[in-house]
Design a protein around this motif. Structure first.
Motif, short mmCIF file in Angstrom:
data_model
loop_
_atom_site.label_atom_id
_atom_site.label_comp_id
_atom_site.label_asym_id
_atom_site.label_seq_id
_atom_site.Cartn_x
_atom_site.Cartn_y
_atom_site.Cartn_z
N ARG A 157 6.37 -3.12 -7.23
CA ARG A 157 5.36 -4.06 -6.81
C ARG A 157 4.69 -3.71 -5.63
O ARG A 157 3.69 -4.24 -4.83
CB ARG A 157 6.00 -5.59 -6.71
CG ARG A 157 5.57 -6.07 -8.39
CD ARG A 157 6.76 -7.33 -8.26
NE ARG A 157 7.84 -6.96 -7.60
CZ ARG A 157 9.04 -7.68 -7.09
NH1 ARG A 157 8.49 -8.98 -7.23
NH2 ARG A 157 9.68 -7.31 -6.54
N LEU A 158 5.41 -2.87 -4.81
CA LEU A 158 4.85 -2.14 -3.73
C LEU A 158 3.66 -1.57 -3.81
O LEU A 158 2.56 -1.60 -3.32
CB LEU A 158 5.89 -1.25 -2.88
CG LEU A 158 6.91 -2.04 -1.95
CD1 LEU A 158 7.96 -0.88 -1.42
CD2 LEU A 158 6.32 -2.71 -0.96
N GLU A 163 1.91 -1.77 -6.60
CA GLU A 163 0.92 -2.47 -7.11
C GLU A 163 0.29 -3.44 -6.18
O GLU A 163 -1.01 -3.50 -6.21
CB GLU A 163 1.50 -3.69 -8.10
CG GLU A 163 2.20 -3.28 -9.37
CD GLU A 163 2.74 -4.03 -10.26
OE1 GLU A 163 3.19 -3.77 -11.49
OE2 GLU A 163 3.10 -5.14 -9.77
N ALA A 164 0.94 -3.70 -5.07
CA ALA A 164 0.30 -4.52 -3.79
C ALA A 164 -0.82 -3.55 -3.26
O ALA A 164 -1.88 -3.97 -2.87
CB ALA A 164 1.49 -4.65 -2.94
N SER A 165 -0.37 -2.08 -3.19
CA SER A 165 -1.25 -1.20 -2.73
C SER A 165 -2.60 -1.27 -3.44
O SER A 165 -3.66 -0.87 -2.94
CB SER A 165 -0.44 0.31 -2.59
OG SER A 165 -1.41 1.45 -2.32
N LEU A 166 -2.49 -1.11 -4.70
CA LEU A 166 -3.50 -0.93 -5.55
C LEU A 166 -4.60 -1.81 -5.40
O LEU A 166 -5.52 -1.99 -5.24
CB LEU A 166 -3.00 -0.82 -7.07
CG LEU A 166 -2.26 0.43 -7.49
CD1 LEU A 166 -1.80 0.18 -9.14
CD2 LEU A 166 -3.38 1.53 -7.59
N LEU A 167 -3.85 -3.28 -5.36
CA LEU A 167 -4.78 -4.57 -5.02
C LEU A 167 -5.39 -4.48 -3.90
O LEU A 167 -6.36 -5.31 -3.77
CB LEU A 167 -3.89 -5.69 -5.30
CG LEU A 167 -3.36 -5.95 -6.82
CD1 LEU A 167 -2.24 -7.01 -6.91
CD2 LEU A 167 -4.47 -6.45 -7.54
N LEU A 168 -4.76 -3.79 -2.92
CA LEU A 168 -5.55 -3.65 -1.59
C LEU A 168 -6.72 -2.59 -1.68
O LEU A 168 -7.15 -2.36 -0.51
CB LEU A 168 -4.57 -3.46 -0.34
CG LEU A 168 -3.44 -4.54 -0.03
CD1 LEU A 168 -2.64 -4.11 0.77
CD2 LEU A 168 -4.15 -5.59 0.37
N PHE A 182 2.27 -11.79 -3.39
CA PHE A 182 3.55 -11.69 -4.32
C PHE A 182 4.39 -12.67 -3.97
O PHE A 182 4.56 -12.81 -2.70
CB PHE A 182 4.15 -10.33 -4.69
CG PHE A 182 3.34 -9.50 -5.29
CD1 PHE A 182 3.52 -9.03 -6.64
CD2 PHE A 182 2.29 -8.56 -4.48
CE1 PHE A 182 2.75 -8.02 -7.20
CE2 PHE A 182 1.65 -7.68 -5.11
CZ PHE A 182 1.91 -7.45 -6.39
N PHE A 224 4.83 -3.34 3.11
CA PHE A 224 5.17 -2.03 3.07
C PHE A 224 6.41 -1.90 4.26
O PHE A 224 5.99 -2.15 5.26
CB PHE A 224 4.12 -1.09 3.24
CG PHE A 224 2.88 -1.42 2.34
CD1 PHE A 224 3.22 -1.32 0.85
CD2 PHE A 224 1.56 -1.63 2.65
CE1 PHE A 224 2.20 -1.59 0.01
CE2 PHE A 224 0.69 -1.64 1.73
CZ PHE A 224 1.08 -1.58 0.60
#
Lengths: 264, 362
Positions: free
Chosen positions: A160-161, A163-168, B83, B89
């Motif tokens: 999910r790290l 995925e979070a990056s993709l979503l940013l 989430f 990060f």
């Protein structure tokens, strides 16, 4: 005081024996030569060349190991099921191969009369018995281990790290570069040093594929082998030198490696 | 800013997600029990998993359309997602996390700093700027995660159970903070929760999800007054009694499945299957049935007593079940009844709401 129970004694006994088995030979080797002998080694041109070739080949091989290994390991960590199992088995092939057999196999593939030897010769490329052969041998043997260990690193990353990056708004490549790699950077440093240590110590695969040519393909391991036939004491001293290099690398691994439980 | 309009089908492990949903700018709460498919829906919207069929449209932009094989990757959808466990990060500090999206879009370093500082200030977290994210409390991480999403100028914001992983004291603080921050935004915002308290706190539009379907969509008050299913009513703590409307001696009367008769405003109600709804706070409790006005009553045993600060929630059961909520003072005046005691639950006919059952949803 509570008396230790029999099972605890059994475990401790096995541990002590193993510890002795590891430490005694190392101690014996370290005690075999005086520091002055070691220093005098460094005045021999042949030995300096062997040291140079050892380090040079390992340092040339390292970026290649990364270039091949990192994307492969990352790709593999995203596979699952049967595909992943088959690829892992492919990866284990060079790992279970006896080094001498690996050397023969490389020779048969890239040697002058090997499968690709003639093709390479047409392009004027001759690999066996050159520094390239040393590097190729290192790649063949070390990369699978490297990929295996990187796979563990990548598997430990929380998806999910990414995925979070993709979503940013980061592309997949940017995510790999700015999130995935930095998150495991300490582990990667440690793996780089492990790969160097492993490269420096190779013997069987190199002597068969690259030969034992002083000044061209003779690494420290091969120099020890040669010296052992004529002057065992020089071999011991060389062994100590190689051991010291390995110990330095080991120390570096543990300084850079993440402390327990901080990963992923 | 445009609405989010979606219409999706996707097989999950135990049921099919099949829904139509439209989210207007402003906050919409997506309420549903654990395992209803809420998080799966967010992942489908964000492009992290691919629906089997359907369309997703955000304002003028189609994001997904199975019919013309359009499937924008997550990085092109301009959707901000927070989430449940934040996913900050770990290798960047708070400012680094917030500036991440800006850096990738090639913003100049000075611009990056300016925007980051602006956001930190707007969200009231300037003091966290240089902190290591691992040292933040859960609530602080939640704030940083939201700031990080907002920094990329999303056109849709998804929050997955933003307060679920927090301890109760942090929860109410973050709830207040979220309310203040989210109400300022002019983009569609979908806040997922399984906590009815959260719905009551936000008092915004609510979409209720159950087994992969949206079973009701409306304002908080609509939900309270006309819960579309027993599940929703139970979820909101409203009494929802199934039964039938019969005509006895020319007058309609509601007969519950448990066999009790109740009166309610029967205008526009046809005989047949129906629901009776009554708020727990409209029910009074007595030891003896009071004389006087015709009232609805139920004589039942106390099954459970829950003390909620200055209110007490008492569940009464015979063949029907009724939850009453009275003041602590009222509870003391009753002599603090315990489980097993019998009480009279009484409510006025006009405090009950009755509704014919809608034919099963398709």
């Amino acid at each position: 005081m509570k008396r230790p129970r029999p099972f605890t004694l059994l475990l401790a006994g096995a541990g002590l024996l193993l510890g002795g088995l590891i430490l005694l030979p190392i101690l014996a080797l370290l005690l075999s030569s005086r520091p002055a002998t070691l220093l005098s080694l460094l005045q021999s041109r042949e030995i300096l060349l062997a040291l140079w070739i050892t380090l040079l080949s390992a340092v040339i091989a390292l970026p290649l190991i990364f270039a091949l290994g990192l994307p492969s390991a990352y790709g593999l960590s995203r596979c699952s099921g049967r595909l992943r199992r088959s690829l892992e088995i492919l990866l284990e092939l060079p790992m279970v191969m006896p080094p001498v057999v690996a050397g023969l196999a490389l020779l048969l593939a890239f040697g002058r009369r090997g499968l690709f030897g003639e093709l390479l010769a047409d392009f004027g490329v001759r690999i066996p018995f050159t520094l390239s052969a040393v590097v190729l041998a290192i790649l063949f043997v070390v990369t699978p281990f490297f990929v295996r260990r990187c796979l563990v690193l990548f598997d430990g990353i929380d998806r999910r790290l990414e995925e979070a990056s993709l979503l940013l708004g980061a592309s997949q490549l940017q995510t790999f570069w700015y999130v995935t790699l930095p998150v495991v950077r300490r582990g990667l440093f440690a793996e780089a040093i492990m790969a160097l240590a492993q490269s420096i110590g190779l013997f069987g695969v190199i002597i068969l594929f690259a030969g034992n040519l002083p000044g061209r393909t003779q690494t420290l391991s091969l120099a020890i082998y040669s010296a052992f036939e004529s002057d065992p004491f020089q071999a011991f001293a060389l062994g100590t030198l190689l051991l010291l290099i390995s110990l330095l690398l080991l120390a570096a691994v543990h300084l850079l490696a993440p402390p327990e439980g901080q990963h992923g | 800013m445009g609405n989010l309009i979606c219409n999706l089908r996707h097989s999950l492990a135990h049921f099919e997600l099949n829904l139509e949903l439209s989210v207007a700018p402003g906050i919409t709460i997506l309420l549903g029990p654990n395992g209803a498919g809420k998080s799966s829906l967010l992942r489908l919207l964000a492009g992290l998993s691919k629906p089997e069929s359907g369309q997703i449209q955000l304002g003028e932009r189609p994001l997904f359309d199975a019919d013309c094989s359009l499937d924008l990757p997550p990085e092109q959808r301009r959707i901000g997602m927070v989430f449940q466990d934040r996913c900050l990060f770990p290798h960047l500090d708070v400012s680094g996390n917030i500036g991440f999206g800006l850096k990738l879009r090639g913003a100049k370093r000075s611009e990056q700093h300016r925007r980051t500082a602006q956001l930190l200030e707007k969200l009231g977290i300037e003091h966290l700027a240089t902190r290591n994210v691992a040292t933040l409390s859960g609530g602080e991480q939640q704030k940083v995660a939201l700031a990080r999403s907002l920094a990329s100028d999303p056109q849709l914001l998804l929050l997955d159970e933003p307060t679920a992983a927090l301890d109760p004291s942090a929860r109410s603080e973050i709830r207040r903070w979220l309310h203040a921050v989210l109400t300022e935004l002019s983009i569609p915002t979908l806040l997922v929760t399984h906590d009815a308290e959260e719905v009551a706190y936000f008092r915004k539009r609510v979409a209720v999800m159950e087994q992969g379907q949206i079973v009701q969509c409306g304002s908080f008050h609509q939900l309270l007054r006309e819960p579309a299913s027993e599940f929703i009513a139970r979820f909101l703590g409203v009494n929802h009694i199934p039964g039938e409307v019969e005509v006895v001696a020319g007058k309609p009367v509601f007969r519950s499945r448990g066999g009790s008769s109740f009166l309610a405003p029967f205008e526009k109600i046809a005989p047949g299957q129906a629901w009776l709804t009554v708020f727990p706070w409209d029910i009074a409790l007595y030891h003896e049935l009071p004389e006087g006005s015709p009232r609805n009553h139920l004589h039942a045993r106390v099954q459970e007593v829950v003390i909620l600060g200055d209110r007490v929630r008492i569940t009464l059961v015979n063949d029907d079940k009724l939850v009453a909520e009275i003041s602590t003072r009222g509870y003391q005046a009753l002599g603090e009844p315990q489980t097993g005691e019998k009480l009279w639950a009484v409510f006025k006919a006009r405090e009950a709401r009755i509704e014919n059952c809608v034919p099963a949803r398709s």
